[in-house]
Design a protein around this motif. Sequence first.
Motif, PDB file in Angstrom:
ATOM      1  N   GLN A  61      -1.363   0.551   3.845  1.00  0.00           N
ATOM      2  CA  GLN A  61      -1.604   1.609   2.870  1.00  0.00           C
ATOM      3  C   GLN A  61      -3.105   1.884   2.742  1.00  0.00           C
ATOM      4  O   GLN A  61      -3.928   0.999   2.951  1.00  0.00           O
ATOM      5  CB  GLN A  61      -1.030   1.212   1.510  1.00  0.00           C
ATOM      6  N   THR A  62      -3.414   3.120   2.364  1.00  0.00           N
ATOM      7  CA  THR A  62      -4.805   3.514   2.149  1.00  0.00           C
ATOM      8  C   THR A  62      -4.987   3.882   0.682  1.00  0.00           C
ATOM      9  O   THR A  62      -4.315   4.791   0.183  1.00  0.00           O
ATOM     10  CB  THR A  62      -5.183   4.715   3.035  1.00  0.00           C
ATOM     11  N   SER A  73      -6.667   6.452  -6.416  1.00  0.00           N
ATOM     12  CA  SER A  73      -5.379   6.978  -5.970  1.00  0.00           C
ATOM     13  C   SER A  73      -4.831   6.042  -4.911  1.00  0.00           C
ATOM     14  O   SER A  73      -5.578   5.526  -4.072  1.00  0.00           O
ATOM     15  CB  SER A  73      -5.524   8.399  -5.417  1.00  0.00           C
ATOM     16  N   TYR A  74      -3.536   5.804  -4.982  1.00  0.00           N
ATOM     17  CA  TYR A  74      -2.899   4.836  -4.096  1.00  0.00           C
ATOM     18  C   TYR A  74      -1.923   5.571  -3.193  1.00  0.00           C
ATOM     19  O   TYR A  74      -0.946   6.158  -3.673  1.00  0.00           O
ATOM     20  CB  TYR A  74      -2.167   3.780  -4.925  1.00  0.00           C
ATOM     21  N   GLY A  75      -2.189   5.531  -1.905  1.00  0.00           N
ATOM     22  CA  GLY A  75      -1.334   6.228  -0.954  1.00  0.00           C
ATOM     23  C   GLY A  75      -0.670   5.259   0.005  1.00  0.00           C
ATOM     24  O   GLY A  75      -1.233   4.216   0.361  1.00  0.00           O
ATOM     25  N   GLY A 266     -12.173   4.876   1.125  1.00  0.00           N
ATOM     26  CA  GLY A 266     -10.817   4.341   1.247  1.00  0.00           C
ATOM     27  C   GLY A 266     -10.822   2.873   1.633  1.00  0.00           C
ATOM     28  O   GLY A 266     -11.740   2.387   2.292  1.00  0.00           O
ATOM     29  N   ASP A 267      -9.829   2.167   1.191  1.00  0.00           N
ATOM     30  CA  ASP A 267      -9.623   0.769   1.558  1.00  0.00           C
ATOM     31  C   ASP A 267      -8.215   0.623   2.101  1.00  0.00           C
ATOM     32  O   ASP A 267      -7.262   1.175   1.540  1.00  0.00           O
ATOM     33  CB  ASP A 267      -9.812  -0.146   0.339  1.00  0.00           C
ATOM     34  N   TRP A 268      -8.104  -0.140   3.176  1.00  0.00           N
ATOM     35  CA  TRP A 268      -6.812  -0.346   3.821  1.00  0.00           C
ATOM     36  C   TRP A 268      -6.200  -1.655   3.320  1.00  0.00           C
ATOM     37  O   TRP A 268      -6.882  -2.679   3.251  1.00  0.00           O
ATOM     38  CB  TRP A 268      -6.992  -0.373   5.341  1.00  0.00           C
ATOM     39  N   ASP A 283       2.329   7.701  -3.798  1.00  0.00           N
ATOM     40  CA  ASP A 283       2.000   9.014  -3.251  1.00  0.00           C
ATOM     41  C   ASP A 283       2.431   9.081  -1.799  1.00  0.00           C
ATOM     42  O   ASP A 283       2.210   8.153  -1.021  1.00  0.00           O
ATOM     43  CB  ASP A 283       0.496   9.279  -3.346  1.00  0.00           C
ATOM     44  N   ALA A 284       3.056  10.198  -1.419  1.00  0.00           N
ATOM     45  CA  ALA A 284       3.466  10.439  -0.035  1.00  0.00           C
ATOM     46  C   ALA A 284       4.300   9.286   0.500  1.00  0.00           C
ATOM     47  O   ALA A 284       4.052   8.747   1.573  1.00  0.00           O
ATOM     48  CB  ALA A 284       2.238  10.651   0.845  1.00  0.00           C
ATOM     49  N   SER A 285       5.312   8.896  -0.251  1.00  0.00           N
ATOM     50  CA  SER A 285       6.188   7.810   0.186  1.00  0.00           C
ATOM     51  C   SER A 285       7.373   8.379   0.946  1.00  0.00           C
ATOM     52  O   SER A 285       7.740   9.540   0.792  1.00  0.00           O
ATOM     53  CB  SER A 285       6.675   6.997  -1.015  1.00  0.00           C
ATOM     54  N   LEU A 286       7.974   7.524   1.774  1.00  0.00           N
ATOM     55  CA  LEU A 286       9.133   7.962   2.556  1.00  0.00           C
ATOM     56  C   LEU A 286      10.356   8.149   1.666  1.00  0.00           C
ATOM     57  O   LEU A 286      11.240   8.934   1.964  1.00  0.00           O
ATOM     58  CB  LEU A 286       9.426   6.949   3.664  1.00  0.00           C
TER      59      LEU A 286
END
Length: 834
Positions: A61-62, A73-75, A266-268, A283-286
């Motif tokens: 995740q980024t 924000s958590y994506g 961003g952090d991975w 955010d932007a989850s499957l």
Amino acid sequence: MWRNYLTVGLRSLMKNRTYAFINILGLAIGMAACLMILLFVRYEFSYDKWLPHAEDVYQVQTWFKNPDTGELSYGQMSTYTSEAALRKDFPQIVSSVYVLASEPVFYKDGQASSTENYRYVNGDLLDTIPLPLVAGTKDALKQVGSAILSETEAVKRFGTTNVVGKTFTVISKGKQRDFRVTGVFKDIPKNSSFSANMIGRMDFPSFFESEPTFLDCWGCNSGWVYVRLKPGSDVKTIQAQMPAWEKRNIPDENSGEARFNAGDYGDWHLINIRDVHLGKAQDASLTVGNDKSSIITFAVIALLILGMAVVNFTNLSTARASQRAREVALRKVLGATRRQLIIQFIGESIIVTFLATVIALAVVELAMPAFSSFLKSDIQVHYLGSDGILLPVLLLVALVGVLGGLYPAFFISRFQPASVLRANKSSAETPGSGRLRQVLVVGQFAVSIGLIVCTTVIYAQTVYARTVDPGYKRDHILQVAEMNRYQLLDKGEMIAERARRVPGVDAVGRTSIGVATDSNNNTGVMIPGKKEPVTIGNYVVDPGFFDAMGLTLVAGRWFDERRPMDDMSLPFPPDDASQRAIAARGVNVVVNELGAQRLGFRHPADAVGKTFRAALVQDEFGLVPVTVVGVVKDSRFRSIKQPLDPIMFLNARAGGGHTHMIVRYHGDPETVRRGLDQMWRGVTTEVPFNAKYSDDIVGKLYEAEDARAKTFAAFALLSVVVGCLGLFGLAAFTAERRTKEIGIRKVMGARTRDIVRLLVWQFTRPVIIANLIAWPVAWWLMRNWLNKFDDRITLGPTPFVLAGLLALVIAIGTIAAHAIKVASANPIRALRYE
């Protein structure tokens, strides 16, 4: 002995049918609600645990920090290039795969149809996420052009699951692409954070030949990366090395003035697949995730409702226990020990609990299908096996039975036979028992009032989310998707023009942002005097977007087709000459109010006419001069949970940037939709018509909050019912015990209303005290919940006062009938034997 205990227990229940009914019904409701909620909680925590080797599978995740505001924000998404870089630098990674979501057109026999949950992968996904296959082998995705289908998709497309070896055609990026079916996997359960109907092995370099920058872009989060680690690998060690990995691998995205490094913002993170569903990143989850704190809250509610039912049981058992004083005294005289009496009464409690549990299980069986469907889950009730509830239910029977009967058992066994028999008493009262019942009633209604407050606040916030002014006219909008299909890149203007001629259509505009779209595109804008760029969202629109969306201009002007500087149309894919020309001459832009603030202007009008430099073309062509010609009112295109976006609008009549078409209409919605559908079919048969009403889009956007509000309301109602059952029983018991007192009061001149007021006050006083406990707890919980929304209601006193008054009215209504009945009785009946 045990037979005697059972006989006495059943006789006691039959003798006091009203109290037995209240006890059993209250416990049954409480246990049914508790079981249903806990089954839901267990289901939410079961996500992806069905997957083989789930403990070794991680999603990359980024997580981003806005450099201008510090907002996090958590994506769940990551970049295409990060997958190979991770595999290269970390030997703990056994396999990895990049997953791209796609909705290509399924093309068969000259007919185009929509697809859903189609995934393209750059490697062998089965080696990383071992989905169970029903046909084919584990090597099904080893070759480019191979694909596996879910059972449902196989039946939908071919009428059977026996499809290995067959081929199908989809249209992606304007090209027909053939896939050979090499396997069929079981339909992925609903309790999975990964979803797919088709998984196809794709050659990404050729797939993105018109957009080659995608392959090495570290700021393009458009897909999901999954890795499988060696068993026993320490993920904390890998995570600790991620900052150094970012510095080694992530270059500056833009050179010159607007330096931008994705690693700076961003952090991975590696998140185990079992923790994705309830994790921070939604955010932007499957699939639609859930909030872990909300699930824990539901678990607490389940235990509170069960606790209320146990409290009822304890209250009524303690109250009725004093009526069995003579029975206990005679048993003691005949040699019964205190231990035997405790065992007898706890045994009676367990019998009542067992009967209530049988009813509760019947309620769960009947209600669970509807409950599961409402929550859009797949909760199954199994009694045996690893997920069976039989053993937990039996333990629950024992626990509730003992807890509910423990105090009454010790209370009853304390009666002294000499004092009871000497006074010829049929009843006795232990000091403090009445006080205990008052405390328990306060606790019950504190829970009920708290749930009512939470329900009111959640419902009010949900209504607010749907009705708050979003900054544009949300009604009478039909949003048409699929505008960015390759087949339509050169037909956008024609489609918009034809749509304007459809009867009922008032305005048409094309855009890359609309009502709750997934698009998220940011760029850096250089401000004089600042070394670092300001991050602002940039989206392409056409001149018709202003009227179609119903925006409000607060300063300057909107785009004008007659002004060349207003147009930033680029061919797709953009060529060097066009980009160089744009960078040389610059473009005019329109920003929203927040965008103007981010650019450093307190008043919107101050931004008009100012020129900045922005990264809008490829690095080698430099920064593009942008001049602000207008400022529009802030518009909330996304959920009110998300922060408002600073936006810079770019005008493009042609090119491939538009993803949606906004149609403002009047009259009958379905008539307009049919007219647009017919117009669409006249333009293309390769792209299905896909349009949604704005009200439906917004409704779906807040579907989870709406479901949560209704669920809270249902369980708040159950808690009130359980509380009222207990209050009803206690009121009946108290009225019965105070019959003689009331008779004397009436003889002494007390009026009926005085007696009613006396009895009502006795039971409404605990409700008033309960408010003082429930209000601060509910305020703290709801304040934290509302803080998750960027735009929210004010947490004023109204929900608390309404909840308190409602609980008070319910309490008065519950006991009023008893109070009036007793107060109206003839005092002679109570005093004739004195």
